[in-house]
Design an enzyme around this catalytic site. Sequence first.
Site, PDB file in Angstrom:
ATOM      1  N   ASP A 479       2.928  -3.830 -14.127  1.00 30.90           N
ATOM      2  CA  ASP A 479       3.882  -3.696 -13.021  1.00 30.90           C
ATOM      3  C   ASP A 479       5.164  -4.498 -13.298  1.00 30.90           C
ATOM      4  O   ASP A 479       5.189  -5.397 -14.161  1.00 30.90           O
ATOM      5  CB  ASP A 479       3.206  -4.199 -11.728  1.00 30.90           C
ATOM      6  CG  ASP A 479       3.721  -3.504 -10.484  1.00 30.90           C
ATOM      7  OD1 ASP A 479       4.787  -2.875 -10.541  1.00 30.90           O
ATOM      8  OD2 ASP A 479       3.056  -3.618  -9.426  1.00 30.90           O
ATOM      9  N   ASP A 548       5.503   4.491  -5.364  1.00 29.24           N
ATOM     10  CA  ASP A 548       4.690   3.814  -4.353  1.00 29.24           C
ATOM     11  C   ASP A 548       4.515   4.690  -3.120  1.00 29.24           C
ATOM     12  O   ASP A 548       3.721   4.376  -2.242  1.00 29.24           O
ATOM     13  CB  ASP A 548       5.352   2.493  -3.934  1.00 29.24           C
ATOM     14  CG  ASP A 548       4.942   1.353  -4.849  1.00 29.24           C
ATOM     15  OD1 ASP A 548       4.007   1.546  -5.652  1.00 29.24           O
ATOM     16  OD2 ASP A 548       5.554   0.268  -4.760  1.00 29.24           O
TER      17      ASP A 548
HETATM   18  C1  DGJ Z   1       3.923  -2.375  -6.782  1.00 28.30           C
HETATM   19  C2  DGJ Z   1       3.084  -1.241  -7.290  1.00 28.30           C
HETATM   20  O1  DGJ Z   1       3.826  -0.079  -7.398  1.00 28.30           O
HETATM   21  C3  DGJ Z   1       1.888  -1.077  -6.377  1.00 28.30           C
HETATM   22  O2  DGJ Z   1       1.125   0.029  -6.765  1.00 28.30           O
HETATM   23  C4  DGJ Z   1       1.075  -2.339  -6.402  1.00 28.30           C
HETATM   24  O3  DGJ Z   1       0.526  -2.521  -7.669  1.00 28.30           O
HETATM   25  C5  DGJ Z   1       1.935  -3.526  -5.994  1.00 28.30           C
HETATM   26  N1  DGJ Z   1       3.140  -3.595  -6.762  1.00 28.30           N
HETATM   27  C6  DGJ Z   1       1.168  -4.800  -6.160  1.00 28.30           C
HETATM   28  O4  DGJ Z   1       1.939  -5.891  -5.908  1.00 28.30           O
END
Ligand code: DGJ
Length: 740
Positions: A479, A548
Amino acid sequence: MNIFYNEQTNSFHLTNEKLSYQLSVENEVFLAHTYFGKRIENNHSESDYPLGNRLFSVNPSSVPGREFSVSTLPQEYPGNNNGDFRESAFEFRYQDGSFHTQLHYKGYEIFDGKPHLDGLPQTYVRSDKEAQTLKMILLDSLSGIEVHLFYTIFEQYAVITRSVQVINKGREAVSIEKVLSASIDFDRANFDSIQLSGGWAREREIERSPIFRGVHKTDSKRGTTSHAYQPFVALANSNTTEHTGEVYGFHFIYSGEFTANVEVNEYKQTRVQMGINPEHFQWTLDAGEVFQAPEVVMVYSDTGLNGMSQELHRLYQNQLIRGEHQFKERPVLINNWEGTYFDFTEEKIESIAEEASKLGFDLFVLDDGWFGKRNDDLSSLGDWFVNKEKLPNGLKTLAEKIRSKGMKFGLWFEPEMISEDSDLYREHPEWVLKAKNSLPSRGREQYMLDFNQRAVRQNIFEQMKKILDDVPIDYIKWDFNRNMSEIGSQHPDIRDGEVAHRYILGLYELLENLTRDYPHILFENCSGGGGRYDPGMLYYMPQTWASDNSDAVSRLEIQTGTSLVMPISSMGAHVSAVPNHQTGRLTSLKMRGDVAMSGNLGYELDLTTLTDREKAVVKEQIMFYKKFRSLIQFGTFHRIISPFDGANETSWIFVNENKSEALFYYYRILDKGNTGRPRVKLVGLDPIKKYRINDSEQQYFGNELMNKGIYVHAGPAKDEQNQGYHGDFRSLRLLLTEVD
Ligand code: DGJ
């Protein structure tokens, strides 16, 4: 496929079955662009630049006369401050403060294969027979700077790739202020430009508009490609559709700050350029040094936008993605993020995993919150050791338990970040990325690590290695949750103008080392969803969490936009709970499943809260997906109806290689009441093959389905929120199978 040089006319022709690309040398030293488009035979590749006296144009050539001017000559790598009044492709500054450079053609080389670009992601060949490369050598005789332009033509694709090297053969250091990777001039301006713009939770919206005079730029000044723009631009004829017409696409294989410019000048000529954004870039090239600029993919299609996308999908699938997972079916995963966020215990994780194993999942992914003392997003980034309060028996025991249930185990990392509240920060505040004279801004309450510094990369590598050597890990979600600001380094030897690019080189080095040492691990790229979903990252990580936003309706746009450039096998798509956490929308489990099945299917919710009926639906979805995932992930994907066309509908089809099987999806977003049933024309089938639709006895020729079409209706669905033919957010899935 071949690259021809015509000595008499001093011109070059790169060609394969699908396209031609031509260059020539004009007035002995100026490298001109003469053609890019559908294949033509190898005649007249010399410049046919129409000479003519254009007032207020200047002539930098040694051949006197008012007819020649670089401000109108279509060029391949235009300079600045030389009488070409359009955007330049490069700018060098010399020790005495001067910034005029006139590159002259010096020579060329043609060779089989494709040279490797050290430290950068790139398309590759497995054998030298797959491609040929033309290297054009340009020289500024005053400074001794040489610029090498590389053009590779692949046998199998309507694609040319370009990259640039700057070599300082002079005696003094030179400052590179700008070095783009590609520049190309078209002698017309009747194009639409297409770009992929967005934001967090609404990545890659397709925007199309006629081009006009002036410079239009999409770019990133954020240290990453970002949610805002994809490093991509296309020029399409105004009548080009999804299925017909010409389009030229340009895509940058890079994950940092970029610029993509489209300029139309007073003569209605169009210049397209792509490369590292010069805004935060200044690179000192000492005598004897070489700077390598990243690669641009240029794709041509005369079969509309789908033709362009399919060419890119094939190229990226076969010649960019690497490693053990490149052609492997991707696992159906359950991720705990939206199910628990930070609030989980070992028991909770085990209970979700237990349920997952009964429903047929392949992989359990433990997301953010398992390390340091992380219970929210305020702390612990940089402390990559297990949070014993949450997982008292450690990661290894948890991973083994999950694996004993017949699933693989995956783990979340955010390796490029550091929290102020972390052991790593307390020990090494000098590892935070920031300009020497600035205070670093926080983003999501975190700082970025300075990946320019070798010690920083080494530390993160060692921390990750410790876990990977101890715990059986099959998958990593990588991430990246903020943009770069106050760009600079605290390290005294690192120049701030080089930081944004060196950061990306540092990231690529770390990814190269990890993927080399742990080839069995499937890496999934993520940046708050799809904020760094670019071809550069695809070289290291074969899949990406596309957004997301997991709302099924939003995803119609996000996945359609993404499919313009990215292969389906790379696109992570999850079913999540309703009301949806990003939009508050209620959609049926059927529609959520159908949409997520059009990528790499995953689920991101607390499975223990599902009713028995919902569990049965999930189980059936997973079974169905596993049966057809090879067709979905690696088949040919066509957009039939785009949600960006203002319609209330979306439709896609996946077709296998020999066109004996296809999966068709149709979505209606809002019900208007008392509407007719639309007829949809399918695409991509074999016209003379006969197909059965689902289990029906009726048989249809491919050309019937494609020319006459079929009436569609989205419903009735089998789950409780989706009864009857009426209602919003409906999906229809049809399986077409060839009848012997
Ligand atoms: C952003 C990601 O896109 C999410 O899927 C998740 O992993 C969060 N960060 C966790 O902090």
